[in-house]
Design a protein around this motif. Structure first.
Motif, PDB file in Angstrom:
ATOM      1  N   UNK A 228      44.850   0.496  16.778  1.00 18.07           N
ATOM      2  CA  UNK A 228      43.487   0.004  16.511  1.00 18.07           C
ATOM      3  C   UNK A 228      43.328  -1.151  15.279  1.00 18.07           C
ATOM      4  N   UNK A 229      44.411  -1.335  14.666  1.00 21.11           N
ATOM      5  CA  UNK A 229      44.580  -2.415  13.905  1.00 21.11           C
ATOM      6  C   UNK A 229      44.483  -3.982  14.548  1.00 21.11           C
ATOM      7  N   UNK A 230      44.879  -3.866  15.852  1.00 19.64           N
ATOM      8  CA  UNK A 230      45.119  -5.023  16.501  1.00 19.64           C
ATOM      9  C   UNK A 230      43.892  -5.814  16.758  1.00 19.64           C
ATOM     10  N   UNK A 231      42.989  -5.167  17.151  1.00 21.28           N
ATOM     11  CA  UNK A 231      41.600  -5.942  17.515  1.00 21.28           C
ATOM     12  C   UNK A 231      41.035  -6.569  16.223  1.00 21.28           C
ATOM     13  N   UNK A 232      41.217  -5.751  15.098  1.00 21.10           N
ATOM     14  CA  UNK A 232      40.600  -5.948  13.817  1.00 21.10           C
ATOM     15  C   UNK A 232      41.131  -7.153  13.476  1.00 21.10           C
ATOM     16  N   UNK A 233      42.481  -7.498  13.589  1.00 16.64           N
ATOM     17  CA  UNK A 233      43.365  -8.725  13.342  1.00 16.64           C
ATOM     18  C   UNK A 233      42.720  -9.909  13.870  1.00 16.64           C
ATOM     19  N   UNK A 234      42.452  -9.708  15.367  1.00 17.80           N
ATOM     20  CA  UNK A 234      41.592 -10.921  16.034  1.00 17.80           C
ATOM     21  C   UNK A 234      40.260 -10.964  15.683  1.00 17.80           C
ATOM     22  N   UNK A 235      39.303  -9.942  15.303  1.00 19.53           N
ATOM     23  CA  UNK A 235      38.131 -10.232  15.127  1.00 19.53           C
ATOM     24  C   UNK A 235      37.936 -10.801  13.726  1.00 19.53           C
ATOM     25  N   UNK A 236      38.860 -10.390  12.778  1.00 13.99           N
ATOM     26  CA  UNK A 236      38.756 -11.009  11.471  1.00 13.99           C
ATOM     27  C   UNK A 236      39.193 -12.785  11.448  1.00 13.99           C
ATOM     28  N   UNK A 237      39.630 -13.140  12.451  1.00 13.75           N
ATOM     29  CA  UNK A 237      39.870 -14.519  12.634  1.00 13.75           C
ATOM     30  C   UNK A 237      38.700 -15.195  12.900  1.00 13.75           C
ATOM     31  N   UNK A 238      37.513 -14.375  13.605  1.00 19.64           N
ATOM     32  CA  UNK A 238      36.392 -15.147  14.000  1.00 19.64           C
ATOM     33  C   UNK A 238      35.321 -14.919  12.994  1.00 19.64           C
ATOM     34  N   UNK A 239      35.431 -13.727  12.181  1.00 22.53           N
ATOM     35  CA  UNK A 239      34.213 -13.293  11.424  1.00 22.53           C
ATOM     36  C   UNK A 239      33.784 -14.277  10.451  1.00 22.53           C
ATOM     37  N   UNK A 240      34.551 -15.223   9.621  1.00 20.69           N
ATOM     38  CA  UNK A 240      34.189 -16.215   8.650  1.00 20.69           C
ATOM     39  C   UNK A 240      33.061 -16.954   8.856  1.00 20.69           C
ATOM     40  N   UNK A 241      32.998 -17.375  10.294  1.00 15.07           N
ATOM     41  CA  UNK A 241      31.889 -18.373  10.654  1.00 15.07           C
ATOM     42  C   UNK A 241      30.661 -17.588  10.939  1.00 15.07           C
ATOM     43  N   UNK A 242      30.413 -16.251  10.626  1.00 11.05           N
ATOM     44  CA  UNK A 242      29.350 -15.298  10.991  1.00 11.05           C
ATOM     45  C   UNK A 242      28.565 -15.118   9.416  1.00 11.05           C
ATOM     46  N   UNK A 243      27.420 -14.825   9.373  1.00 12.32           N
ATOM     47  CA  UNK A 243      26.928 -14.210   8.090  1.00 12.32           C
ATOM     48  C   UNK A 243      27.399 -12.844   7.687  1.00 12.32           C
ATOM     49  N   UNK A 244      26.857 -12.402   6.514  1.00 12.20           N
ATOM     50  CA  UNK A 244      27.378 -11.453   5.929  1.00 12.20           C
ATOM     51  C   UNK A 244      26.872 -10.072   6.802  1.00 12.20           C
ATOM     52  N   UNK A 245      25.524 -10.187   7.121  1.00 12.02           N
ATOM     53  CA  UNK A 245      24.950  -9.151   7.738  1.00 12.02           C
ATOM     54  C   UNK A 245      25.726  -9.002   9.154  1.00 12.02           C
ATOM     55  N   UNK A 246      25.956 -10.141   9.991  1.00 12.50           N
ATOM     56  CA  UNK A 246      26.781  -9.978  11.286  1.00 12.50           C
ATOM     57  C   UNK A 246      27.822  -9.532  11.227  1.00 12.50           C
ATOM     58  N   UNK A 247      28.682  -9.993  10.091  1.00 12.24           N
ATOM     59  CA  UNK A 247      29.987  -9.474   9.844  1.00 12.24           C
ATOM     60  C   UNK A 247      29.935  -7.904   9.662  1.00 12.24           C
ATOM     61  N   UNK A 248      28.946  -7.531   8.725  1.00 14.78           N
ATOM     62  CA  UNK A 248      28.835  -6.176   8.548  1.00 14.78           C
ATOM     63  C   UNK A 248      28.859  -5.191   9.798  1.00 14.78           C
ATOM     64  N   UNK A 249      27.796  -5.711  10.712  1.00 11.75           N
ATOM     65  CA  UNK A 249      27.270  -5.049  11.990  1.00 11.75           C
ATOM     66  C   UNK A 249      28.678  -4.912  12.775  1.00 11.75           C
ATOM     67  N   UNK A 250      29.383  -6.218  12.891  1.00 16.20           N
ATOM     68  CA  UNK A 250      30.303  -6.076  13.891  1.00 16.20           C
ATOM     69  C   UNK A 250      31.523  -5.370  13.383  1.00 16.20           C
ATOM     70  N   UNK A 251      31.611  -5.081  12.166  1.00 20.66           N
ATOM     71  CA  UNK A 251      32.677  -4.403  11.477  1.00 20.66           C
ATOM     72  C   UNK A 251      32.405  -2.911  11.824  1.00 20.66           C
ATOM     73  N   UNK A 252      31.186  -2.454  11.778  1.00 20.67           N
ATOM     74  CA  UNK A 252      30.781  -1.091  11.739  1.00 20.67           C
ATOM     75  C   UNK A 252      30.998  -0.652  13.417  1.00 20.67           C
ATOM     76  N   UNK A 253      30.628  -1.456  14.265  1.00 21.38           N
ATOM     77  CA  UNK A 253      30.627  -1.213  15.594  1.00 21.38           C
ATOM     78  C   UNK A 253      31.914  -1.040  15.794  1.00 21.38           C
ATOM     79  N   UNK A 254      33.203  -2.226  15.420  1.00 16.68           N
ATOM     80  CA  UNK A 254      34.502  -2.079  15.692  1.00 16.68           C
ATOM     81  C   UNK A 254      35.168  -0.638  15.353  1.00 16.68           C
ATOM     82  N   UNK A 255      34.677  -0.340  14.146  1.00 14.78           N
ATOM     83  CA  UNK A 255      35.133   0.976  13.829  1.00 14.78           C
ATOM     84  C   UNK A 255      34.794   2.233  14.747  1.00 14.78           C
TER      85      UNK A 255
END
Ligand code: HMG
Length: 390
Positions: A237-264
């Motif tokens: 389960x850590x693997x997808x997070x490693x990939x997602x985290x490389x894309x997240x910095x381009x998103x707003x804080x709210x989008x990051x929070x949403x995608x991390x919650x759904x990822x979990x």
């Protein structure tokens, strides 16, 4: 025309081992497995189960509710095939008592096989809108006792019915994919244990994701803000997070929070089952849909598929009105909770008791608890299956 997933079913074995126990037996800090890798439990299949029985059991969740005369295509995506020539799909067709009038075959490209099957099904339904396609992604991930990959083993199957006007999620016509011959993970034909260059495979997974995600943004003009959630192939389960985290910095804080919650939420089932190779991305999708109340019809979900060797694909799906009526969250959690926990010696014994890579007759344990179908054994080099629940 909308095409996509109309039904989805899950099957995973009735036995598991706690990874804290495996860590203790291997003299590893349990937090490495539970936090560092992100796995808590691992499904352990008895030898009376293989990709045929598990795949048929996953489809069995909904096969009684659908018009099987409309199925024109049955595809099994697997890298744990039971025969080098004959597909497991034809055996599943018989076990499910499906009509003969369908194309039936198996697809292999490591963990990409489920997506390959789904895309073949999408194309089939586009050409034959009055027909449906049954796609089954089933695997047993085996690396070996005390191997580096042991913590990322697992077993299970996801079955999906693909149709026009699907009731769960469309498969949009926006796929971006790449293929490249690399040796990050493979399994020679003489062994049932996979070989992996662990760090390299992890790097390649991320690189493939970054490439297809960059091209997807160029092709469609979409950004992370257009997605209610993103699902990933989950070898752990850590693997997808490693990939997602490389894309997240381009998103707003709210989008990051949403995608991390759904990822979990998308990792809840994988954390308890482990890697099911071809079915792993679709296990993530099911986990997300069954463990969140934050999604609604019309939401767009990202889907990243990766199969070592390697193929990467990113596409999106749109949730359909009433999709929650077709889920079975309570049943799936109850089934996971009802599994028998094995001690490490019991897990090791079950792991080692396998159908031999030899011409010998072999009988599986008749007391082993299985799903709707059972592999009884091998007689004169032919596998013997039967329905278990009738
Ligand atoms: P490893 O060498 O055992 O682990 O390999 P590590 O030393 O890299 O540690 C893993 C993580 O645990 C690290 O975190 C550590 O810091 C952390 P990261 O840097 O990755 O964020 N850690 C701890 N955390 C908390 N407390 C502690 C602690 N100690 C360490 N005490 C590996 C791990 C997954 C590589 C190995 O198990 C393996 O080779 N698995 C099989 C290959 C695999 O799954 N590859 C994934 C990408 S390829 C893919 O997805 C395709 C595949 O599904 C096959 C197919 O396509 O068919 C595999």
């Amino acid at each position: 025309m909308k095409i996509g997933i109309d039904r989805i079913g899950l099957y995973s074995p009735h036995y598991y081992v706690a990874l804290a126990d495996v860590a203790a037996a291997r003299n590893v800090d349990p937090n490495k497995y539970i936090i560092g890798i992100g796995q808590t439990e691992q499904a352990v299949p008895p030898s009376a189960e293989d990709v045929v029985t598990m795949g048929a059991s996953a489809a069995n969740e909904f096969i009684g509710d659908i018009d099987t005369s409309k199925i024109g295509l049955l595809v099994l995506g697997t890298e744990t095939g039971i025969d080098a020539s004959k597909s497991g799909a034809v055996v599943i067709q018989r076990l499910l008592q499906l009509p003969m009038g369908m194309r039936t075959f198996e697809i292999k490209q490591a963990c990409y096989g489920g997506t390959a099957g789904l895309m073949a099904a999408r194309d089939y339904v586009a050409a034959h809108p009055d027909k449906t396609a049954l796609v089954i992604a089933a695997d047993i991930a085996r690396y070996g006792l005390a191997s580096g990959g042991e913590v990322t083993q697992g077993a299970g199957a996801v079955a999906m019915l693909v149709s026009a006007n699907p009731r769960i999620m469309t498969i949009e016509d926006d796929s971006v994919f790449i293929s490249k011959d690399i040796s990050d993970f493979w399994r020679p034909v003489y062994t049932d244990l996979a070989l992996a260059k662990g760090k390299y495979s992890t790097e390649q997974y991320i690189e493939f994701f970054q490439t297809v995600w960059a091209r997807y943004q160029q092709d469609t003009g979409r950004t992370l803000a257009d997605f209610a959630a993103a699902n990933f192939h989950l070898p752990y389960t850590k693997m997808g997070m490693k990939a997602l985290k490389t894309a997240l910095p381009a998103a707003s804080a709210a989008v990051q929070e949403r995608l991390l919650a759904r990822y979990h939420e998308s990792t809840i089932y994988s954390r308890r089952i482990g890697n099911i190779y071809t079915g792993s991305l679709y296990l993530a999708l099911l986990s997300l849909l069954e463990n969140t109340s934050a999604l609604k019809a019309g939401d767009r979900l990202g889907m990243f598929s990766y199969g070592s060797g390697a193929v990467g694909e990113f596409y999106s799906g749109v949730l359909q009105p009433g999709y929650t009526d077709l889920l079975a969250a309570a049943k799936h959690v109850q089934e996971l909770d009802a599994r028998t926990e094995l001690t490490v010696p019991e897990y090791e014994a079950m792991f080692n008791n396998k159908v031999p890579y030899a011409a010998d007759d072999y009988a599986t344990d008749p007391k082993a608890v299985v799903g709707a179908f059972r592999l009884e054994g091998v007689v004169k080099q032919e596998r013997q299956y039967r329905r278990n629940d009738k």
